[in-house]
Design an enzyme around this catalytic site. Structure first.
Site, PDB file in Angstrom:
ATOM      1  N   ARG A   1       8.564  -6.504  -2.962  1.00 19.24           N
ATOM      2  CA  ARG A   1       9.050  -6.385  -1.575  1.00 19.24           C
ATOM      3  C   ARG A   1      10.178  -7.358  -1.269  1.00 19.24           C
ATOM      4  NH1 ARG A   1       5.236  -4.388   2.543  1.00 19.24           N
ATOM      5  NH2 ARG A   1       3.590  -3.364   1.418  1.00 19.24           N
TER       6      ARG A   1
ATOM      7  N   TYR B   1       0.163  -1.853 -10.738  1.00 17.96           N
ATOM      8  CA  TYR B   1       1.425  -1.344 -11.301  1.00 17.96           C
ATOM      9  C   TYR B   1       2.363  -2.521 -11.568  1.00 17.96           C
ATOM     10  CZ  TYR B   1       2.708  -1.419  -6.300  1.00 17.96           C
ATOM     11  OH  TYR B   1       2.900  -1.785  -4.987  1.00 17.96           O
TER      12      TYR B   1
ATOM     13  N   ASP C   1       6.020   1.544  11.072  1.00 18.32           N
ATOM     14  CA  ASP C   1       4.643   1.193  11.433  1.00 18.32           C
ATOM     15  C   ASP C   1       4.460   1.055  12.944  1.00 18.32           C
ATOM     16  OD1 ASP C   1       3.895   1.175   8.797  1.00 18.32           O
ATOM     17  OD2 ASP C   1       3.159  -0.895   8.772  1.00 18.32           O
TER      18      ASP C   1
HETATM   19  P1  FAD Z   1       7.113  -4.198   9.084  1.00 17.18           P
HETATM   20  O1  FAD Z   1       7.330  -4.289   7.625  1.00 17.18           O
HETATM   21  O2  FAD Z   1       5.810  -4.669   9.627  1.00 17.18           O
HETATM   22  O3  FAD Z   1       8.303  -5.010   9.781  1.00 17.18           O
HETATM   23  C1  FAD Z   1       8.254  -5.380  11.142  1.00 17.18           C
HETATM   24  C2  FAD Z   1       9.236  -6.524  11.375  1.00 17.18           C
HETATM   25  O4  FAD Z   1       9.296  -6.775  12.781  1.00 17.18           O
HETATM   26  C3  FAD Z   1       8.796  -7.832  10.729  1.00 17.18           C
HETATM   27  O5  FAD Z   1       9.898  -8.433  10.087  1.00 17.18           O
HETATM   28  C4  FAD Z   1       8.312  -8.667  11.907  1.00 17.18           C
HETATM   29  O6  FAD Z   1       8.466 -10.071  11.698  1.00 17.18           O
HETATM   30  C5  FAD Z   1       9.198  -8.159  13.024  1.00 17.18           C
HETATM   31  N1  FAD Z   1       8.613  -8.314  14.360  1.00 17.18           N
HETATM   32  C6  FAD Z   1       7.357  -7.975  14.739  1.00 17.18           C
HETATM   33  N2  FAD Z   1       7.166  -8.248  16.034  1.00 17.18           N
HETATM   34  C7  FAD Z   1       8.328  -8.769  16.495  1.00 17.18           C
HETATM   35  C8  FAD Z   1       8.747  -9.249  17.758  1.00 17.18           C
HETATM   36  N3  FAD Z   1       7.935  -9.249  18.825  1.00 17.18           N
HETATM   37  N4  FAD Z   1      10.019  -9.732  17.892  1.00 17.18           N
HETATM   38  C9  FAD Z   1      10.881  -9.728  16.826  1.00 17.18           C
HETATM   39  N5  FAD Z   1      10.521  -9.301  15.600  1.00 17.18           N
HETATM   40  C10 FAD Z   1       9.258  -8.814  15.430  1.00 17.18           C
HETATM   41  N6  FAD Z   1       4.194   1.639   1.798  1.00 17.18           N
HETATM   42  C11 FAD Z   1       4.815   2.356   0.836  1.00 17.18           C
HETATM   43  O7  FAD Z   1       5.675   3.190   1.146  1.00 17.18           O
HETATM   44  N7  FAD Z   1       4.510   2.179  -0.492  1.00 17.18           N
HETATM   45  C12 FAD Z   1       3.552   1.290  -0.887  1.00 17.18           C
HETATM   46  O8  FAD Z   1       3.305   1.144  -2.084  1.00 17.18           O
HETATM   47  C13 FAD Z   1       2.869   0.544   0.103  1.00 17.18           C
HETATM   48  N8  FAD Z   1       1.914  -0.325  -0.254  1.00 17.18           N
HETATM   49  C14 FAD Z   1       1.289  -1.040   0.710  1.00 17.18           C
HETATM   50  C15 FAD Z   1       0.305  -1.940   0.320  1.00 17.18           C
HETATM   51  C16 FAD Z   1      -0.331  -2.687   1.268  1.00 17.18           C
HETATM   52  C17 FAD Z   1      -1.389  -3.612   0.826  1.00 17.18           C
HETATM   53  C18 FAD Z   1       0.010  -2.551   2.642  1.00 17.18           C
HETATM   54  C19 FAD Z   1      -0.677  -3.369   3.697  1.00 17.18           C
HETATM   55  C20 FAD Z   1       0.990  -1.665   3.037  1.00 17.18           C
HETATM   56  C21 FAD Z   1       1.629  -0.896   2.078  1.00 17.18           C
HETATM   57  N9  FAD Z   1       2.623   0.015   2.426  1.00 17.18           N
HETATM   58  C22 FAD Z   1       3.239   0.743   1.477  1.00 17.18           C
HETATM   59  C23 FAD Z   1       3.011   0.174   3.837  1.00 17.18           C
HETATM   60  C24 FAD Z   1       4.292  -0.583   4.157  1.00 17.18           C
HETATM   61  O9  FAD Z   1       4.181  -1.927   3.774  1.00 17.18           O
HETATM   62  C25 FAD Z   1       4.600  -0.512   5.640  1.00 17.18           C
HETATM   63  O10 FAD Z   1       4.394   0.794   6.118  1.00 17.18           O
HETATM   64  C26 FAD Z   1       6.050  -0.900   5.895  1.00 17.18           C
HETATM   65  O11 FAD Z   1       6.271  -2.215   5.456  1.00 17.18           O
HETATM   66  C27 FAD Z   1       6.385  -0.776   7.384  1.00 17.18           C
HETATM   67  O12 FAD Z   1       7.688  -1.241   7.598  1.00 17.18           O
HETATM   68  P2  FAD Z   1       8.204  -1.526   9.071  1.00 17.18           P
HETATM   69  O13 FAD Z   1       9.616  -1.970   8.920  1.00 17.18           O
HETATM   70  O14 FAD Z   1       7.907  -0.374   9.949  1.00 17.18           O
HETATM   71  O15 FAD Z   1       7.294  -2.717   9.612  1.00 17.18           O
END
Ligand code: FAD
Length: 372
Positions: free
Chosen positions: A105, A208, A286
């Protein structure tokens, strides 16, 4: 709709926020990201990117860079307690630009962030957003009391999004009765370039390789009756993980012997948000649809969201139409994928090995998810 010069603020510099920043910037928008952390970084763990996610990266002109930092997966195999193969999905025949890949990541986010900065996305750190008020010029209020406006605000702020409850009210996640450990270990077992799901009654582990095969990513899930709070930053004693998977054979004991100080967290299910957009605001990744990690699609869905949101806006007459089209194009697919991920939990944990084998014959993970 002409996006050039439109002021767009994205909350969150995760995979979703950075990807949508790139997709919008490519169409001429002025993009700013507000990130609460002091640095853009992801904690040490791996992620699987399937062909659908790779297609988005290629469209963002990151295909070559991504292939350099990732390991190409040759198969996904399901294994029994003793390490024997139950089912194998061969991925070696997929063309290079539709390949299935494993990446650290930290490397992935660094690639996205470096490109964002290079193309003029302004990334502001230590900006903790407290609230968003939708409107023609939506207002963003930070925890330190500062306020700012934009033409469009995108909440890519993950599981605990501040924008999601503004559009949908408070969500009611529930504990799934499962906890998960996460760790990255040196590859002392010559783990091949494939994702392995090691299944046992009431538990399973996914492994993996990462970083040219030097390391192995582990996610180990066990059923448990109670858990205190949602989140993934708890630390656990590696002995508890080893004890939970003590009866497993194959590469599992060798992998677990390398684990130190793993992360442990409770797995919760969240409903997919009903409303992904409001007046000049939208949810992505998410923030709109947290998923259980049993189909490895959370980040892949965030990548798809990013591309479709930018495409829907560019093809619409105005912002309202673009945001409505975005949700319309995405929601049903995301619900289907998340339901499939939730279904995998019980299939992996079936107590009768014969039934477990049969249940998996219908999985077809990659085939079902690869677009086109
Ligand atoms: P996030 O990665 O949660 O990013 C949110 C960002 O917003 C963060 O940087 C945070 O600091 C910031 N933020 C939050 N609140 C605020 C605020 N109030 N003000 C300013 N900034 C803020 N997905 C896959 O596709 N393949 C995989 O193999 C996979 N494996 C996974 C394994 C595990 C164990 C887990 C838990 C998840 C896995 N996922 C996988 C899911 C994936 O990690 C998430 O769906 C993805 O990271 C979501 O990305 P995002 O950008 O929506 O949110």
């Amino acid at each position: 709709m002409d996006l050039s010069g439109l002021n767009i603020t994205i909350i969150g510099a995760g995979i979703g926020g950075l990807a949508v920043a790139l997709a919008l910037r490519a169409r001429g928008a002025e993009v700013r990201i507000l990130e609460q952390a002091e640095a853009i970084r992801e904690v040490g763990a791996g992620i699987q990117i399937s062909p659908n996610g790779l297609r988005v990266l290629q469209a963002l002109d990151l295909g070559e860079g991504f292939r350099r930092i990732s390991v190409r997966g040759r198969a996904v195999s399901l294994r029994n307690l003793r390490g024997g193969e139950v089912l194998r999905m061969d991925l070696a025949g997929l063309p290079e630009d539709h390949s299935y890949r494993f990446v650290h990541r930290a490397d992935f986010v660094e690639l996205l962030a470096a490109r964002a900065r290079a193309v003029g996305v302004r990334v502001r750190l230590l900006q903790n957003v407290r609230d968003v008020t939708p409107g023609a010029s939506p207002r963003i209020t930070l925890c330190n009391g500062d306020a700012t406006c934009a033409d469009l605000v995108i909440g890519a702020d993950g599981l605990h999004s501040v924008l999601r409850p503004v559009l949908n009210g408070a969500a009611q996640p529930f504990f799934t009765g499962q906890v998960a450990w996460r760790a990255v270990v040196p590859n002392k077992v010559s783990h091949p370039a494939e994702a392995r799901v090691h299944m046992g009654p009431g538990r399973h582990m996914v492994s993996y390789p990462l970083r040219g095969g030097d390391m192995v990513n582990l996610v180990a899930v066990q059923e448990r009756s109670d858990w205190a709070a949602e989140g993934w930053s708890h630390r656990d004693d590696a002995a508890n993980l080893r004890a939970a998977f003590a009866g497993f054979g194959g590469v599992v004991p060798g992998l677990l012997s390398g684990v130190e100080n793993p992360g442990l967290w409770g797995l919760f299910r969240h409903p997919v948000a009903r409303h992904w957009h409001g007046d000049h605001v939208a949810l992505l990744g998410d923030a709109a649809h947290p998923t259980l990690p049993f189909l490895a699609q959370g980040a892949n869905m965030a990548l798809e969201d990013a591309w479709v949101l930018a495409d829907a806006l560019a093809g619409a007459r105005d912002m309202a139409e673009g945001l409505a089209t975005y949700q319309q194009r995405r929601r049903a697919r995301v619900v289907k994928v998340i339901d499939a991920a939730s279904g995998n939990a019980w299939k992996y944990h079936l107590r009768n090995p014969l039934v477990r084998g049969v249940a998996h014959l219908g999985l077809g993970v990659v085939g079902r998810l690869a677009p086109g």
